[in-house]
Design a protein around this motif. Structure first.
Motif, PDB file in Angstrom:
ATOM      1  N   THR A  51       0.842  -1.194   0.000  1.00 32.88           N
ATOM      2  CA  THR A  51       0.000   0.000   0.000  1.00 32.88           C
ATOM      3  C   THR A  51       0.876   1.241   0.000  1.00 32.88           C
ATOM      4  OG1 THR A  51      -1.687  -1.209   1.246  1.00 32.88           O
ATOM      5  CG2 THR A  51      -1.900   1.187   1.180  1.00 32.88           C
ATOM      6  N   LEU A  52       0.475   2.234  -0.799  1.00 30.65           N
ATOM      7  CA  LEU A  52       1.258   3.459  -0.981  1.00 30.65           C
ATOM      8  C   LEU A  52       0.680   4.591  -0.150  1.00 30.65           C
ATOM      9  CD1 LEU A  52       2.128   6.183  -2.569  1.00 30.65           C
ATOM     10  CD2 LEU A  52       3.645   4.234  -2.856  1.00 30.65           C
ATOM     11  N   LEU A  65      -4.953   5.915 -11.817  1.00 30.20           N
ATOM     12  CA  LEU A  65      -5.424   4.524 -11.860  1.00 30.20           C
ATOM     13  C   LEU A  65      -6.401   4.209 -10.723  1.00 30.20           C
ATOM     14  CD1 LEU A  65      -2.203   2.430 -12.660  1.00 30.20           C
ATOM     15  CD2 LEU A  65      -3.921   3.307 -14.240  1.00 30.20           C
ATOM     16  N   LYS A  66      -6.487   5.110  -9.758  1.00 30.51           N
ATOM     17  CA  LYS A  66      -7.272   4.862  -8.545  1.00 30.51           C
ATOM     18  C   LYS A  66      -6.812   3.567  -7.885  1.00 30.51           C
ATOM     19  CE  LYS A  66     -11.045   7.644 -10.021  1.00 30.51           C
ATOM     20  NZ  LYS A  66     -12.358   7.878 -10.410  1.00 30.51           N
ATOM     21  N   ARG A  67      -5.496   3.359  -7.914  1.00 30.09           N
ATOM     22  CA  ARG A  67      -4.881   2.181  -7.302  1.00 30.09           C
ATOM     23  C   ARG A  67      -4.089   2.661  -6.093  1.00 30.09           C
ATOM     24  NH1 ARG A  67      -1.651  -1.206 -11.325  1.00 30.09           N
ATOM     25  NH2 ARG A  67      -3.745  -1.983 -11.779  1.00 30.09           N
ATOM     26  N   TYR A  68      -4.464   2.164  -4.928  1.00 34.17           N
ATOM     27  CA  TYR A  68      -3.836   2.589  -3.684  1.00 34.17           C
ATOM     28  C   TYR A  68      -2.969   1.488  -3.087  1.00 34.17           C
ATOM     29  CZ  TYR A  68      -7.464   5.874  -4.666  1.00 34.17           C
ATOM     30  OH  TYR A  68      -8.255   6.780  -5.318  1.00 34.17           O
ATOM     31  N   PRO A 104       1.248   3.702  -8.556  1.00 37.45           N
ATOM     32  CA  PRO A 104       1.594   5.110  -8.741  1.00 37.45           C
ATOM     33  C   PRO A 104       1.926   5.806  -7.422  1.00 37.45           C
ATOM     34  CG  PRO A 104      -0.443   4.571  -9.893  1.00 37.45           C
ATOM     35  CD  PRO A 104      -0.130   3.426  -8.982  1.00 37.45           C
ATOM     36  N   THR A 105       2.890   6.728  -7.490  1.00 40.51           N
ATOM     37  CA  THR A 105       3.329   7.492  -6.326  1.00 40.51           C
ATOM     38  C   THR A 105       3.242   8.986  -6.625  1.00 40.51           C
ATOM     39  OG1 THR A 105       5.649   7.796  -6.944  1.00 40.51           O
ATOM     40  CG2 THR A 105       5.070   5.703  -5.894  1.00 40.51           C
ATOM     41  N   PRO A 106       3.286   9.804  -5.574  1.00 40.41           N
ATOM     42  CA  PRO A 106       3.398  11.237  -5.812  1.00 40.41           C
ATOM     43  C   PRO A 106       4.808  11.565  -6.294  1.00 40.41           C
ATOM     44  CG  PRO A 106       3.595  10.781  -3.476  1.00 40.41           C
ATOM     45  CD  PRO A 106       3.269   9.475  -4.143  1.00 40.41           C
ATOM     46  N   TYR A 110       7.543   9.033  -0.509  1.00 44.93           N
ATOM     47  CA  TYR A 110       6.386   8.191  -0.201  1.00 44.93           C
ATOM     48  C   TYR A 110       6.827   7.049   0.692  1.00 44.93           C
ATOM     49  CZ  TYR A 110       8.388   5.020  -3.639  1.00 44.93           C
ATOM     50  OH  TYR A 110       9.245   4.187  -4.315  1.00 44.93           O
ATOM     51  N   SER A 111       5.856   6.371   1.243  1.00 43.80           N
ATOM     52  CA  SER A 111       6.082   5.152   2.002  1.00 43.80           C
ATOM     53  C   SER A 111       5.257   4.051   1.351  1.00 43.80           C
ATOM     54  CB  SER A 111       5.645   5.362   3.455  1.00 43.80           C
ATOM     55  OG  SER A 111       5.682   4.155   4.175  1.00 43.80           O
ATOM     56  N   ALA A 112       5.874   2.924   1.072  1.00 42.65           N
ATOM     57  CA  ALA A 112       5.166   1.750   0.554  1.00 42.65           C
ATOM     58  C   ALA A 112       5.237   0.683   1.649  1.00 42.65           C
ATOM     59  CB  ALA A 112       5.804   1.253  -0.736  1.00 42.65           C
ATOM     60  N   VAL A 113       4.077   0.298   2.151  1.00 41.00           N
ATOM     61  CA  VAL A 113       4.014  -0.648   3.260  1.00 41.00           C
ATOM     62  C   VAL A 113       3.536  -1.993   2.756  1.00 41.00           C
ATOM     63  CG1 VAL A 113       2.973  -1.146   5.509  1.00 41.00           C
ATOM     64  CG2 VAL A 113       3.595   1.213   4.914  1.00 41.00           C
ATOM     65  N   GLY A 114       4.381  -3.016   2.949  1.00 39.72           N
ATOM     66  CA  GLY A 114       4.029  -4.378   2.588  1.00 39.72           C
ATOM     67  C   GLY A 114       3.389  -5.077   3.772  1.00 39.72           C
ATOM     68  N   ARG A 115       2.357  -5.829   3.493  1.00 33.42           N
ATOM     69  CA  ARG A 115       1.680  -6.587   4.539  1.00 33.42           C
ATOM     70  C   ARG A 115       1.474  -8.020   4.049  1.00 33.42           C
ATOM     71  NH1 ARG A 115      -0.751  -1.470   4.404  1.00 33.42           N
ATOM     72  NH2 ARG A 115      -0.819  -0.430   6.416  1.00 33.42           N
ATOM     73  N   ILE A 116       1.735  -8.956   4.934  1.00 37.51           N
ATOM     74  CA  ILE A 116       1.469 -10.369   4.659  1.00 37.51           C
ATOM     75  C   ILE A 116       0.479 -10.835   5.723  1.00 37.51           C
ATOM     76  CG2 ILE A 116       2.430 -12.688   4.474  1.00 37.51           C
ATOM     77  CD1 ILE A 116       5.156 -11.411   3.887  1.00 37.51           C
TER      78      ILE A 116
END
Length: 140
Positions: A51-52, A65-68, A104-106, A110-116
């Motif tokens: 998640t971005l 893209l409206k992809r978060y 997509p990022t600004p 940014y921070s991209a958080v991976g979750r499992i």
């Protein structure tokens, strides 16, 4: 102190047996990749996602893209010819043929958080590692 750190990093976090968290801080002006080698996708019993968030405010980033987030439930993800998976992270499109795998990022940080969710023992004990965020060379 533990509660203050938890509130700063993300309220309502899960325990490690419920969810593993990791991620990156990047610059959206640089197109980067996250490449999962064959057999090295996030080891999730349930699902995984990336998640971005914008920095410093940590909001979801409004994008064309409206992809978060992107993950194993994202429709249309394309696997690499060898069976691995490459995600593209950056402000500029990686090209129409790669947009299915683009988060997509600004422009800027940014921070991209991976979750499992339902992480394997290898994720929980650190044997499995999140691959690096790697800048894409100009030749792509």
């Amino acid at each position: 102190m533990k509660r203050a750190v938890a509130a700063t990093m993300g309220l309502y976090g899960n325990s490690l047996v419920e969810a593993w968290y990791g991620g990156y801080v990047g610059d959206g002006n640089t197109l980067s990749t996250i490449r999962f080698a064959p057999g090295q996708l996030p080891p999730a019993k349930f699902f995984w996602s990336m998640t971005l968030y914008t920095l410093p405010d940590r909001f979801l980033y409004a994008n064309p893209l409206k992809r978060y987030s992107i993950g194993d439930r994202t429709p249309g993800l394309k696997r690499d010819p060898d069976g691995g998976l490459t995600l593209y992270v950056g402000n500029a499109s990686p090209g129409a043929d790669k947009e299915s795998n683009w988060l997509p990022t600004p422009q800027g940080r940014y921070s991209a958080v991976g979750r499992i969710y339902g992480p394997s023992r290898e994720a929980m004990d650190g044997t499995w590692k999140l691959p690096p965020l790697a800048p894409v060379s100009m030749g792509r």
